[in-house]
Design a protein around this motif. Structure first.
Motif, PDB file in Angstrom:
ATOM      1  N   ILE A  96     -28.386 -58.198   1.728  1.00 55.07           N
ATOM      2  CA  ILE A  96     -27.304 -57.372   1.619  1.00 55.07           C
ATOM      3  C   ILE A  96     -27.386 -56.808   0.223  1.00 55.07           C
ATOM      4  O   ILE A  96     -27.218 -55.645   0.146  1.00 55.07           O
ATOM      5  N   ALA A  97     -27.586 -57.552  -0.921  1.00 55.83           N
ATOM      6  CA  ALA A  97     -27.665 -57.360  -2.134  1.00 55.83           C
ATOM      7  C   ALA A  97     -28.628 -55.973  -2.468  1.00 55.83           C
ATOM      8  O   ALA A  97     -28.514 -55.121  -3.007  1.00 55.83           O
ATOM      9  N   ASN A  98     -29.854 -56.614  -1.862  1.00 57.26           N
ATOM     10  CA  ASN A  98     -31.197 -55.638  -2.036  1.00 57.26           C
ATOM     11  C   ASN A  98     -31.261 -54.428  -1.196  1.00 57.26           C
ATOM     12  O   ASN A  98     -31.450 -53.298  -1.863  1.00 57.26           O
ATOM     13  N   GLU A  99     -30.663 -54.417   0.111  1.00 58.99           N
ATOM     14  CA  GLU A  99     -30.646 -53.383   0.898  1.00 58.99           C
ATOM     15  C   GLU A  99     -29.502 -52.399   1.213  1.00 58.99           C
ATOM     16  O   GLU A  99     -29.559 -51.341   1.149  1.00 58.99           O
ATOM     17  N   LEU A 100     -28.481 -52.986   1.149  1.00 60.82           N
ATOM     18  CA  LEU A 100     -27.280 -52.436   1.180  1.00 60.82           C
ATOM     19  C   LEU A 100     -26.621 -51.889  -0.047  1.00 60.82           C
ATOM     20  O   LEU A 100     -26.055 -50.793  -0.311  1.00 60.82           O
ATOM     21  N   ARG A 104     -28.654 -48.366  -1.575  1.00 63.62           N
ATOM     22  CA  ARG A 104     -27.471 -47.369  -1.228  1.00 63.62           C
ATOM     23  C   ARG A 104     -26.738 -47.030  -2.113  1.00 63.62           C
ATOM     24  O   ARG A 104     -26.144 -45.981  -2.269  1.00 63.62           O
ATOM     25  N   HIS A 105     -26.479 -47.857  -3.284  1.00 59.40           N
ATOM     26  CA  HIS A 105     -25.468 -47.525  -4.272  1.00 59.40           C
ATOM     27  C   HIS A 105     -25.903 -47.487  -5.834  1.00 59.40           C
ATOM     28  O   HIS A 105     -25.975 -48.201  -6.542  1.00 59.40           O
ATOM     29  N   ARG A 106     -27.055 -46.343  -6.014  1.00 55.45           N
ATOM     30  CA  ARG A 106     -27.803 -46.215  -7.312  1.00 55.45           C
ATOM     31  C   ARG A 106     -27.103 -45.550  -8.351  1.00 55.45           C
ATOM     32  O   ARG A 106     -27.520 -45.496  -9.383  1.00 55.45           O
ATOM     33  N   LEU A 112     -20.621 -55.395  -6.027  1.00 48.87           N
ATOM     34  CA  LEU A 112     -20.692 -56.338  -5.147  1.00 48.87           C
ATOM     35  C   LEU A 112     -19.912 -57.629  -5.664  1.00 48.87           C
ATOM     36  O   LEU A 112     -20.458 -57.952  -6.427  1.00 48.87           O
ATOM     37  N   LEU A 113     -19.295 -57.933  -4.607  1.00 49.90           N
ATOM     38  CA  LEU A 113     -18.608 -59.352  -4.703  1.00 49.90           C
ATOM     39  C   LEU A 113     -19.021 -60.231  -3.838  1.00 49.90           C
ATOM     40  O   LEU A 113     -18.998 -59.949  -2.583  1.00 49.90           O
ATOM     41  N   THR A 114     -19.194 -61.414  -3.865  1.00 45.58           N
ATOM     42  CA  THR A 114     -19.290 -62.565  -2.993  1.00 45.58           C
ATOM     43  C   THR A 114     -18.367 -63.733  -3.019  1.00 45.58           C
ATOM     44  O   THR A 114     -17.458 -63.728  -4.190  1.00 45.58           O
ATOM     45  N   GLU A 115     -18.217 -64.124  -1.895  1.00 44.36           N
ATOM     46  CA  GLU A 115     -17.060 -65.418  -1.898  1.00 44.36           C
ATOM     47  C   GLU A 115     -15.691 -64.795  -2.100  1.00 44.36           C
ATOM     48  O   GLU A 115     -15.164 -65.440  -3.050  1.00 44.36           O
ATOM     49  N   ASP A 124     -18.049 -63.293   2.904  1.00 41.93           N
ATOM     50  CA  ASP A 124     -19.151 -63.458   2.245  1.00 41.93           C
ATOM     51  C   ASP A 124     -19.579 -62.630   1.110  1.00 41.93           C
ATOM     52  O   ASP A 124     -19.928 -63.067   0.149  1.00 41.93           O
ATOM     53  N   CYS A 125     -19.500 -61.094   1.523  1.00 40.41           N
ATOM     54  CA  CYS A 125     -20.030 -60.273   0.628  1.00 40.41           C
ATOM     55  C   CYS A 125     -18.973 -58.811   0.675  1.00 40.41           C
ATOM     56  O   CYS A 125     -18.242 -58.716   1.713  1.00 40.41           O
ATOM     57  N   VAL A 126     -18.629 -58.516  -0.542  1.00 41.62           N
ATOM     58  CA  VAL A 126     -17.781 -57.239  -0.274  1.00 41.62           C
ATOM     59  C   VAL A 126     -18.045 -56.119  -1.241  1.00 41.62           C
ATOM     60  O   VAL A 126     -18.440 -56.507  -2.370  1.00 41.62           O
TER      61      VAL A 126
END
Length: 245
Positions: A96-100, A104-106, A112-115, A124-126
């Motif tokens: 998710i971190a690498n691909e999404l 996608r968000h350059r 990116l937030l987790t937990e 899990d991820c937001v």
């Protein structure tokens, strides 16, 4: 991983191999999860070694890693093993971190937030980029039992939700997915994420108190002060109620 391309791989033992007596598969799974954790990767980017605090002897004996590898090559080899034999929750989060997120968000405007605590659930991820999108991971060891409650919580704070699971496990969640406007993303055996169905934005269930409670106290206090046009006392016991008034 570009930062790790020049770093030589070298596992550092601390206190010996702590799990020598465990079955081989569990041992490899433990070491692989440890070596690809966020904490260890941060150590590798700022220091010399991968596997901080563990000898990774199982991975070495199996030939998955070796001393002539760079950290980048070692992580790639461990990830390939995990894709075939142990698709952990961390593997999905890394995808998710690498691909999404990164691809996608350059524009660097996204976060990116987790937990993330949302009501009775933990997302899990937001990814926040103008709107918040939840990515709920279900591995092949999970089941749909809690998913309805989790989706119900997430839609109280966020307008878009995706379920992320392995392509072989997707069918078991279809009944729940038909009840919500959530999207479906599947992980294939090569480690790629593929969108099966897009999430539909839904604002029907949004709850301002639940949304505010996903923020830390200083954050929701600033929001409340901006909306109310006044300073709020932080010492009173009903501070959150004051912010919501």
């Amino acid at each position: 991983l570009a930062t790790l391309e020049r770093v030589p791989f070298r596992a550092v033992p601390r206190g010996g191999d702590r799990i020598m007596n465990q079955p081989a598969y569990r041992r490899l799974a433990y070491e692989a999860t440890h070596a690809t954790s966020n904490r260890v990767l941060r150590e590798a980017m700022t220091g010399e070694f991968l596997g901080f605090g563990h000898a990774l002897s199982g991975l070495r004996q199996s030939g998955i890693v070796s001393d002539d590898m760079t950290v980048q090559a070692a992580i790639a080899s461990i990830t390939r093993w995990m894709l075939q034999h142990y698709r952990s929750e961390g593997l999905y989060k890394n995808a998710i971190a690498n691909e999404l997120f990164l691809r996608r968000h350059r524009d660097r405007q996204a976060t990116l937030l987790t937990e993330v605590a949302v009501g009775r659930s933990i997302a899990d991820c937001v990814i926040v980029n103008g709107r918040g999108t939840v990515y709920e991971v279900k591995t092949e060891l999970d089941n749909p039992d809690k998913l309805r409650r989790q989706f119900d919580d997430y839609y109280r704070a966020f307008s878009a939700v995706y379920l992320v699971t392995h392509e072989k496990a997707a069918a078991r969640y279809m009944n729940v997915l038909t009840e919500f406007p959530a999207g479906l993303i599947v992980l294939d055996d090569t480690g790629r994420l593929r969108t099966r169905s897009e999430a539909v934005c839904s604002h029907d269930r949004l709850s301002i108190p639940v949304m505010m409670k996903t923020l830390r106290k200083p954050e929701y206090t600033r929001v409340a002060e901006y909306m109310q046009g006044r300073r709020l006392g932080a010492e009173i016991s009903d501070h959150f109620a004051q912010c919501m008034s």
